[in-house]
Design an enzyme around this catalytic site. Structure first.
Site, PDB file in Angstrom:
ATOM      1  N   ASN A 167       0.876  -1.168   0.000  1.00 40.80           N
ATOM      2  CA  ASN A 167       0.000   0.000   0.000  1.00 40.80           C
ATOM      3  C   ASN A 167       0.911   1.216   0.000  1.00 40.80           C
ATOM      4  OD1 ASN A 167      -1.876   1.987   0.408  1.00 40.80           O
ATOM      5  ND2 ASN A 167      -2.905   0.971   2.115  1.00 40.80           N
ATOM      6  N   ARG A 226      -2.463  -2.212  -3.555  1.00 45.58           N
ATOM      7  CA  ARG A 226      -3.718  -1.502  -3.369  1.00 45.58           C
ATOM      8  C   ARG A 226      -3.655  -0.237  -4.214  1.00 45.58           C
ATOM      9  NH1 ARG A 226      -5.872   2.323   1.121  1.00 45.58           N
ATOM     10  NH2 ARG A 226      -8.089   2.087   0.693  1.00 45.58           N
ATOM     11  N   HIS A 274     -13.410   1.945  -0.909  1.00 43.04           N
ATOM     12  CA  HIS A 274     -13.446   0.862   0.092  1.00 43.04           C
ATOM     13  C   HIS A 274     -13.970  -0.443  -0.522  1.00 43.04           C
ATOM     14  CE1 HIS A 274     -14.017   3.854   3.720  1.00 43.04           C
ATOM     15  NE2 HIS A 274     -12.728   3.596   3.528  1.00 43.04           N
ATOM     16  N   ARG A 332     -13.809  13.987   7.798  1.00 40.54           N
ATOM     17  CA  ARG A 332     -14.532  14.442   6.598  1.00 40.54           C
ATOM     18  C   ARG A 332     -15.995  14.694   6.926  1.00 40.54           C
ATOM     19  NH1 ARG A 332     -12.448   9.571   3.542  1.00 40.54           N
ATOM     20  NH2 ARG A 332     -10.332  10.126   2.902  1.00 40.54           N
ATOM     21  N   GLU A 389      -8.352  -6.177   4.479  1.00 42.79           N
ATOM     22  CA  GLU A 389      -8.071  -5.752   3.104  1.00 42.79           C
ATOM     23  C   GLU A 389      -6.803  -6.404   2.565  1.00 42.79           C
ATOM     24  OE1 GLU A 389      -9.166  -1.468   4.268  1.00 42.79           O
ATOM     25  OE2 GLU A 389      -9.326  -1.464   2.086  1.00 42.79           O
TER      26      GLU A 389
END
Ligand code: ADP
Length: 383
Positions: free
Chosen positions: A7, A76, A165, A226, A368
């Site tokens: 990642n 990723r 996601h 956010r 993940e």
């Protein structure tokens, strides 16, 4: 088969080395042979670039690998645009295609490309696979991905809803189906990924048919920092007040959400403060759980009746108080939480609703890295 999961961020490189043939859920940690993060890339005291960072990773892995070799690398990648609906084997053309998507994810895709290039240069003979955060959402129908704006915004700028996601939502939906004794394509439900980033996905017959994040990860639910949904005129208003695009971006992506409402983006701290009588923290939990419950109700309709509502990621897996607040708001759907089951900490997929609940509530831990490693193995394995 050994898969290195990468990642790659703009200043960090996270890695995990996994043996994908170790299928041992009770001790799944044995599938992970090594993991770590190299930070401060390009900053004083850190590696100068991603290639140098990879040198550090290589040194760490050498001890673990012994005489074994890495069979494949899974990356990723945040944005796959409209092209990538599946994980793909990486070559130069694919890297260039990912690069062309940079304007859609200016913070993330360029960093992903740096990782892809660094690894191609270092291990040219090791197959690399790109696994996209948007790919699972490529099945969303036009009625859900289109914004009601003039067509050139879409045709010239690619402005539409993409969703994110995806790797997590797909993995969790598959696991949830398993827990209910269903095939993946028999699963209709709502998956809630509640981490620092927060998104909900409407899953019908195992496929994503709607999701709360849109053109960027800013749309939708209340997140750590956010705002989620706001009236877009607020941005215009702020622009007219003289705030620059960068300031507005920072305001909505990094200074909003739980952090703005409660003063912290850590759910544990917010719940503790609310329990201790802090009014702002209590209201932050109300705003976040109310917004989430509205989306769940909407997606229950979208999927034609959810067979489960599934909680995952940092908050979804660990915050019993937040799950309870969401569940309380779902009474109209006939949802009944089992308070005792909800309170038991566990790392296993489990049911937390009462037997009489019209829709079961599940907690399914996401993974993940595992999903990326398995997707990578599936692409490179000879059939
Ligand atoms: P990311 O999106 O960065 O991967 P995570 O999935 O790790 O984020 O989720 C981060 C969120 O999970 C934070 O709000 C954090 O407070 C929350 N969280 C993590 N552990 C717990 C816990 N034990 N109880 C409550 N909340 C938790």
């Amino acid at each position: 088969m050994l898969v290195l999961v990468i990642n790659s961020g703009s200043s960090s490189l996270k890695y995990q080395l996994r043996d994908v043939d170790t299928h041992d859920d009770e001790a799944s940690s044995r599938a992970v042979l090594a993991e770590g993060i190299v930070e401060r890339i390009g900053f004083e005291g850190g590696p100068s670039d991603h290639a140098e960072a990879l040198g550090h990773v290589d040194a760490e892995l050498a001890a673990v690998l012994g005489d074994r070799t890495i069979d494949a690398v899974g990356h990723r990648v945040v944005h796959g645009g409209e092209r990538f609906a599946e994980p793909v084997l990486v070559n130069n053309e694919i890297i260039r295609a990912i690069e062309r998507l940079n304007p859609l994810a200016p913070l993330h895709n360029p960093a992903n490309v740096l990782g892809l290039r660094a690894i191609s240069a270092k291990w040219p003979d090791t197959p690399q696979v790109a696994v996209f955060d948007t790919a699972y959402h490529r099945t969303i129908p036009e009625r859900a991905w289109r914004y009601a704006v003039p067509d050139w915004l879409y045709t010239h700028h690619g402005i539409r809803r993409y969703g994110f996601h995806g790797t997590s939502h797909q993995y969790v939906a598959t696991r949830a189906a398993e827990l209910l004794g269903l095939e993946p394509d028999e699963f209709d439900g709502v998956v809630l990924h509640l981490g620092n980033g927060v998104s909900a996905t409407a899953v019908q017959a195992g496929k994503s048919i709607d999701t709360s994040m849109g053109f960027t990860p800013l749309e939708g639910l209340v997140m750590g920092t956010r705002s989620g949904d706001v009236d877009p005129s607020i941005l215009v208003f702020l622009g007219r007040q003289g705030h620059s695009p960068d300031e507005i971006d920072d305001l909505l992506n990094r200074q909003s959400g739980l952090k703005a409402l409660a003063g912290s983006n850590d759910m544990r701290a917010v719940v503790e403060a609310a329990d201790a009588g802090d009014r702002r923290a209590a209201m932050a939990l109300e705003v976040a759980s109310y917004r989430l419950a509205k989306y769940i109700g909407g997606y229950h309709v979208s999927v034609g009746g959810a067979k489960a509502v599934v909680f995952t990621a940092g908050i979804g897996e660990n915050s019993a108080p937040f799950r309870a607040r969401v569940a309380e708001r779902l009474g109209a759907l006939g949802v009944v939480l089992d308070g005792a089951l909800n309170a038991v900490p566990s790392k296993e997929p489990r049911v937390i609703s009462a037997p009489e609940s019209d829709i079961p509530l599940l907690v399914v831990p996401t993974d993940e890295e595992r999903a990326i490693a398995e997707a990578t193995a599936a692409v490179v394995r000879p059939t």
